[in-house]
Design an enzyme around this catalytic site. Sequence first.
Site, PDB file in Angstrom:
ATOM      1  N   SER A  67      -0.510  -3.789   7.244  1.00  0.00           N
ATOM      2  CA  SER A  67      -1.388  -4.236   6.167  1.00  0.00           C
ATOM      3  C   SER A  67      -2.834  -4.067   6.597  1.00  0.00           C
ATOM      4  CB  SER A  67      -1.127  -5.716   5.834  1.00  0.00           C
ATOM      5  OG  SER A  67      -2.080  -6.205   4.908  1.00  0.00           O
ATOM      6  N   ALA A  68      -3.688  -3.800   5.630  1.00  0.00           N
ATOM      7  CA  ALA A  68      -5.132  -3.826   5.860  1.00  0.00           C
ATOM      8  C   ALA A  68      -5.754  -5.008   5.136  1.00  0.00           C
ATOM      9  CB  ALA A  68      -5.776  -2.517   5.400  1.00  0.00           C
ATOM     10  N   SER A  69      -4.915  -6.000   4.823  1.00  0.00           N
ATOM     11  CA  SER A  69      -5.389  -7.242   4.213  1.00  0.00           C
ATOM     12  C   SER A  69      -6.202  -6.941   2.958  1.00  0.00           C
ATOM     13  CB  SER A  69      -6.187  -8.046   5.233  1.00  0.00           C
ATOM     14  OG  SER A  69      -6.529  -9.308   4.741  1.00  0.00           O
ATOM     15  N   HIS A  70      -7.461  -7.389   2.919  1.00  0.00           N
ATOM     16  CA  HIS A  70      -8.269  -7.266   1.705  1.00  0.00           C
ATOM     17  C   HIS A  70      -9.074  -5.975   1.673  1.00  0.00           C
ATOM     18  CE1 HIS A  70     -10.899  -9.012   4.786  1.00  0.00           C
ATOM     19  NE2 HIS A  70     -11.869  -8.367   4.177  1.00  0.00           N
ATOM     20  N   ARG A 120       0.823  -1.217   0.000  1.00  0.00           N
ATOM     21  CA  ARG A 120       0.000   0.000   0.000  1.00  0.00           C
ATOM     22  C   ARG A 120       0.852   1.259   0.000  1.00  0.00           C
ATOM     23  NH1 ARG A 120      -5.493  -1.259   1.677  1.00  0.00           N
ATOM     24  NH2 ARG A 120      -5.590  -3.535   1.804  1.00  0.00           N
TER      25      ARG A 120
END
Length: 478
Positions: A110-113, A62
Amino acid sequence: MSDTAPNPAATTTPLDEPLIVSVSGLRGVVGSSLTPEVAARYACAFAATLPPGPILLGRDGRESGPLLAAAIAARLAMAGRDVIDCGVAATPTVGIAVRERAAAGGIQISASHNPARYNGMKLFAAAGRVLPAAAGQVVLAAYRQLEAREAEGVMGPSTAGRVEHFDPTPIHVRLVTALVDVAAIRRRRPRVWIDCGHGAGSRVAIPLLEELGCEVIAEGTEPDGRFEHEPEPTAENLARLLPRIATAAADVGFFQDPDADRLAIADAAGRYLGEEATLALCVEAVLAKAPGPVVVNCSTSGMTAAIAARHGVPCHVSAVGEANVVDQMLACGAILGGEGNGGVIDPRVVLVRDSAIAMALVLERMCAGERILPMADLAAALPRFVMKKTKVGLSPATRGAGLAAGLDRIAAAFPEASASRLDGLLLNYPGGWLLVRASNTEPIVRLVGEQAVGPEGDAAAAAMLEAALERAALALGE
């Protein structure tokens, strides 16, 4: 689509969503609820709960990752902690690195999905697994205390720590390739189309697939967070990409989420098999070689349990959440575990959901014979179920005690079912199951149901499932 394509998620997420801080980590909209200062404070709270030793740091692709990583590393170093910075790395790779470098703990940014405006932090214990719930509660309390101390201007002493850089990806690739028949895959040389989703997945996927001798057609390999589609690898989000698999004459299509702990699969025709099929295919691949118990969470397809029964091994069920799955795996000595969101956990590699081991196990299964076994045939051999997920809004009257009463009404509406309160309400009845649980982040109740496909076919199973979901929703709302 080019790597400079506009980001569709950039205009779909409101900026005023609150910061979500829980026992499993932190998530928020960057520049609004989540700032570098908040991220650094959370990292320091986590560090305060750990024994002496370095803290390992990684991030997905990101755009906000470098800013948050710099703030976290600087703050930890100021607090006297040595930091091992892995840069862009898949979440399972970070788990491996924590263990291999004997770190006190780890942080994956991370914010994953979640859509592009989000970012977050996932915490790892020294064993390289996602932090268990009890340890997460301690971190959450420490974060609240540190928040209050900083508001009062009270800060602890600081001494300088060191920051070093480390690439753990080769270790990850080596661990995965040691577990599969590399020679068989190299002989068949499958043609693999993969969408790395402009996240961290390309870091491990490309060297792994090349080491396995695959012909690789890769898209979204630049880890820049410029998502070409909403990042969760669902059929709806991937609709524009699926035809590219057949166009490339590939044998299989793989889709990673931004932090590469989940994998979705499509066959050579571009037919989406789904995330639920990923774990089932991997369980079949592992149990075909050696028996042993497996673990799934209570919202995962019954395909895995049916495969385990076919091999004569137990399938244990945990509450929803990766940490809960790992807890149950350790308790029963499972040889494989995971969740129906495409997350496969192989303890021989790392106690983290891992798209890399999932790809390797599937490719090994495809290449086990004299020719490449079509992915469509492997999928057709899986137990057949119909699954549906829906949600119901929670009014103030149906929260708290009202929700508990609603779950009691649902249980009473299914006298033919056995009920479990492992996580919300889980009902098992002949040929199907239904899970009703409140969301941890929204004022809604999620309903997930599944029905086995019988001689009458998919349509009949779908109709039975729809009726069960309607019965549950009506009972909840009474």
